[in-house]
Design a protein around this motif. Structure first.
Motif, PDB file in Angstrom:
ATOM      1  N   ARG A  69       0.825  -1.213   0.000  1.00 53.93           N
ATOM      2  CA  ARG A  69       0.000   0.000   0.000  1.00 53.93           C
ATOM      3  C   ARG A  69       0.857   1.260   0.000  1.00 53.93           C
ATOM      4  O   ARG A  69       0.530   2.243  -0.660  1.00 53.93           O
ATOM      5  CB  ARG A  69      -0.918  -0.018   1.217  1.00 53.93           C
ATOM      6  N   GLN A  70       1.950   1.240   0.721  1.00 55.17           N
ATOM      7  CA  GLN A  70       2.823   2.411   0.751  1.00 55.17           C
ATOM      8  C   GLN A  70       3.482   2.691  -0.593  1.00 55.17           C
ATOM      9  O   GLN A  70       3.768   3.845  -0.921  1.00 55.17           O
ATOM     10  CB  GLN A  70       3.898   2.215   1.826  1.00 55.17           C
ATOM     11  N   GLY A  71       3.738   1.650  -1.363  1.00 48.24           N
ATOM     12  CA  GLY A  71       4.411   1.845  -2.646  1.00 48.24           C
ATOM     13  C   GLY A  71       3.500   2.073  -3.828  1.00 48.24           C
ATOM     14  O   GLY A  71       3.986   2.359  -4.943  1.00 48.24           O
ATOM     15  N   LEU A  72       2.188   1.987  -3.653  1.00 46.38           N
ATOM     16  CA  LEU A  72       1.269   2.131  -4.784  1.00 46.38           C
ATOM     17  C   LEU A  72       1.281   3.524  -5.415  1.00 46.38           C
ATOM     18  O   LEU A  72       1.258   3.620  -6.651  1.00 46.38           O
ATOM     19  CB  LEU A  72      -0.150   1.765  -4.341  1.00 46.38           C
ATOM     20  N   PRO A  73       1.304   4.635  -4.658  1.00 45.92           N
ATOM     21  CA  PRO A  73       1.313   5.947  -5.337  1.00 45.92           C
ATOM     22  C   PRO A  73       2.517   6.144  -6.249  1.00 45.92           C
ATOM     23  O   PRO A  73       2.372   6.617  -7.389  1.00 45.92           O
ATOM     24  CB  PRO A  73       1.329   6.940  -4.168  1.00 45.92           C
ATOM     25  N   ASP A  74       3.720   5.767  -5.783  1.00 46.85           N
ATOM     26  CA  ASP A  74       4.904   5.891  -6.641  1.00 46.85           C
ATOM     27  C   ASP A  74       4.812   4.978  -7.853  1.00 46.85           C
ATOM     28  O   ASP A  74       5.218   5.350  -8.964  1.00 46.85           O
ATOM     29  CB  ASP A  74       6.160   5.576  -5.833  1.00 46.85           C
ATOM     30  N   THR A  75       4.270   3.792  -7.646  1.00 46.22           N
ATOM     31  CA  THR A  75       4.129   2.851  -8.770  1.00 46.22           C
ATOM     32  C   THR A  75       3.182   3.395  -9.833  1.00 46.22           C
ATOM     33  O   THR A  75       3.465   3.327 -11.039  1.00 46.22           O
ATOM     34  CB  THR A  75       3.618   1.503  -8.244  1.00 46.22           C
ATOM     35  N   ALA A 156      -2.576   7.952 -18.800  1.00 47.83           N
ATOM     36  CA  ALA A 156      -1.708   8.833 -18.024  1.00 47.83           C
ATOM     37  C   ALA A 156      -2.510   9.731 -17.087  1.00 47.83           C
ATOM     38  O   ALA A 156      -2.218   9.835 -15.886  1.00 47.83           O
ATOM     39  CB  ALA A 156      -0.843   9.673 -18.966  1.00 47.83           C
ATOM     40  N   GLY A 157      -3.555  10.381 -17.627  1.00 45.76           N
ATOM     41  CA  GLY A 157      -4.331  11.294 -16.798  1.00 45.76           C
ATOM     42  C   GLY A 157      -5.058  10.577 -15.671  1.00 45.76           C
ATOM     43  O   GLY A 157      -5.059  11.037 -14.514  1.00 45.76           O
ATOM     44  N   SER A 158      -5.662   9.431 -15.973  1.00 47.68           N
ATOM     45  CA  SER A 158      -6.382   8.676 -14.941  1.00 47.68           C
ATOM     46  C   SER A 158      -5.438   8.157 -13.861  1.00 47.68           C
ATOM     47  O   SER A 158      -5.761   8.174 -12.669  1.00 47.68           O
ATOM     48  CB  SER A 158      -7.130   7.511 -15.582  1.00 47.68           C
ATOM     49  N   LEU A 159      -4.252   7.709 -14.285  1.00 42.90           N
ATOM     50  CA  LEU A 159      -3.289   7.215 -13.304  1.00 42.90           C
ATOM     51  C   LEU A 159      -2.766   8.335 -12.417  1.00 42.90           C
ATOM     52  O   LEU A 159      -2.550   8.135 -11.213  1.00 42.90           O
ATOM     53  CB  LEU A 159      -2.133   6.511 -14.019  1.00 42.90           C
ATOM     54  N   ASP A 164      -2.706  10.858  -7.039  1.00 39.33           N
ATOM     55  CA  ASP A 164      -3.007  11.978  -6.126  1.00 39.33           C
ATOM     56  C   ASP A 164      -4.066  11.585  -5.101  1.00 39.33           C
ATOM     57  O   ASP A 164      -3.971  11.969  -3.911  1.00 39.33           O
ATOM     58  CB  ASP A 164      -3.488  13.182  -6.939  1.00 39.33           C
ATOM     59  N   HIS A 165      -5.043  10.830  -5.529  1.00 38.32           N
ATOM     60  CA  HIS A 165      -6.083  10.386  -4.598  1.00 38.32           C
ATOM     61  C   HIS A 165      -5.496   9.473  -3.522  1.00 38.32           C
ATOM     62  O   HIS A 165      -5.855   9.576  -2.332  1.00 38.32           O
ATOM     63  CB  HIS A 165      -7.185   9.662  -5.371  1.00 38.32           C
ATOM     64  N   LEU A 166      -4.586   8.592  -3.903  1.00 42.38           N
ATOM     65  CA  LEU A 166      -3.971   7.690  -2.929  1.00 42.38           C
ATOM     66  C   LEU A 166      -3.118   8.460  -1.926  1.00 42.38           C
ATOM     67  O   LEU A 166      -3.133   8.158  -0.725  1.00 42.38           O
ATOM     68  CB  LEU A 166      -3.123   6.642  -3.653  1.00 42.38           C
ATOM     69  N   ARG A 167      -2.397   9.459  -2.394  1.00 44.49           N
ATOM     70  CA  ARG A 167      -1.586  10.257  -1.466  1.00 44.49           C
ATOM     71  C   ARG A 167      -2.477  11.045  -0.499  1.00 44.49           C
ATOM     72  O   ARG A 167      -2.166  11.163   0.689  1.00 44.49           O
ATOM     73  CB  ARG A 167      -0.676  11.197  -2.244  1.00 44.49           C
ATOM     74  N   THR A 168      -3.568  11.579  -1.026  1.00 46.22           N
ATOM     75  CA  THR A 168      -4.489  12.298  -0.146  1.00 46.22           C
ATOM     76  C   THR A 168      -5.106  11.362   0.890  1.00 46.22           C
ATOM     77  O   THR A 168      -5.232  11.709   2.079  1.00 46.22           O
ATOM     78  CB  THR A 168      -5.596  12.961  -0.973  1.00 46.22           C
TER      79      THR A 168
END
Length: 260
Positions: A69-75, A156-159, A164-168
């Motif tokens: 879960r922690q690595g998903l935003p960077d991925t 690209a845009g959806s990802l 951003d949603h995951l970081r928030t």
């Protein structure tokens, strides 16, 4: 490892059977009057020890899912950059998996996803990924990839929006945990500091009550000394000597030494 499942089940079987065998041997070899106690102890030990491998697997799985879960935003950010640069999804997954050195569990899952997509279909590979990693974030990413490949839209845009949603969401979860900290500290403070404060506040009153109910030898001696040198003791001594205190002098009357 490939034999991890068999190892876990074998360990559970050994930990469940060994206490029962030990308890049975103990009952047979020793002349105890109450063998049911040893049998109950063996059953309790077997029940407790058989749960330990399951707890080990549960905590290992939870820690692994948390790291994923922690690595998903960077991925997702890296996948967005790769797809926006013109790379295909399979090449993007391979490239991102090679760059995720800080999250080896997530890199392993991406490599499994890529190989399953090459052998079968991407939809089935994403379904298997969601079954292995039961996270809402993984299911959302799988839905985005499935919809993008089926409809042929740009990912690209959806990802980027998903990252951003995951970081928030992760920031909000951290804020929630920080707000829960004072509430969680109430119980340690209550059980650690409250007894000491209670002892400091009530100890003087309890000691005084103890001296009042059951006076010690020093307290008794001090009270006897006070009675020996008090006003009542002086009056008793004068009465014992048959001496009365002189009466007060009244003007106009005869003095105590004159006769009428």
């Amino acid at each position: 490892s490939p034999s991890a499942r068999a190892t876990i089940y074998a360990l559970r079987f050994v930990l469940m059977v060994a206490p029962l065998i030990v308890a049975g041997v103990w009952v047979v070899t020793t002349n105890t009057e109450r063998p049911w106690r040893a049998l109950l102890a063996g059953l309790f030990a077997a029940a407790v020890l058989s749960v330990i491998p399951r707890l080990y697997v549960f905590f290992r799985r939870r820690a692994r899912v948390q790291r994923i879960r922690q690595g998903l935003p960077d991925t997702i950010d890296m996948l967005s950059m790769c797809t926006s640069g013109g790379m295909g999804l399979s090449e993007s997954l391979e490239h991102v998996a090679g760059q995720l050195t800080s999250y080896p569990e997530l890199a392993q899952e991406l490599m499994i996803l890529r190989r399953q997509a090459e052998v079968g279909s991407l939809k089935q590979a994403l379904a298997d990924l969601c079954a292995r990693v039961d996270l809402p974030e993984v299911r959302q990413m799988a839905g985005l990839l499935t919809r993008g490949t089926r409809l042929g839209t740009r990912l690209a845009g959806s990802l980027n929006e998903q990252a951003d949603h995951l970081r928030t969401a992760r920031r909000q979860a951290a804020t929630t945990q920080a707000n829960k900290t004072p509430v969680k500290l109430v119980f340690p403070v209550l059980f650690c500091f409250a007894p000491a404060a209670l002892i400091l506040l009530t100890a003087p009153a309890l000691l005084e009550l103890k001296d009042f109910v059951a006076p010690s030898a020093q307290t008794s001696t001090a009270s006897e000394v006070g009675r020996s040198f008090g006003t009542g003791a002086v009056i008793d001594a004068l009465r014992g000597l048959e001496q009365a205190p002189p009466s007060p002098f009244v003007p106009g009357s005869a003095s105590p030494g004159e006769r009428p």
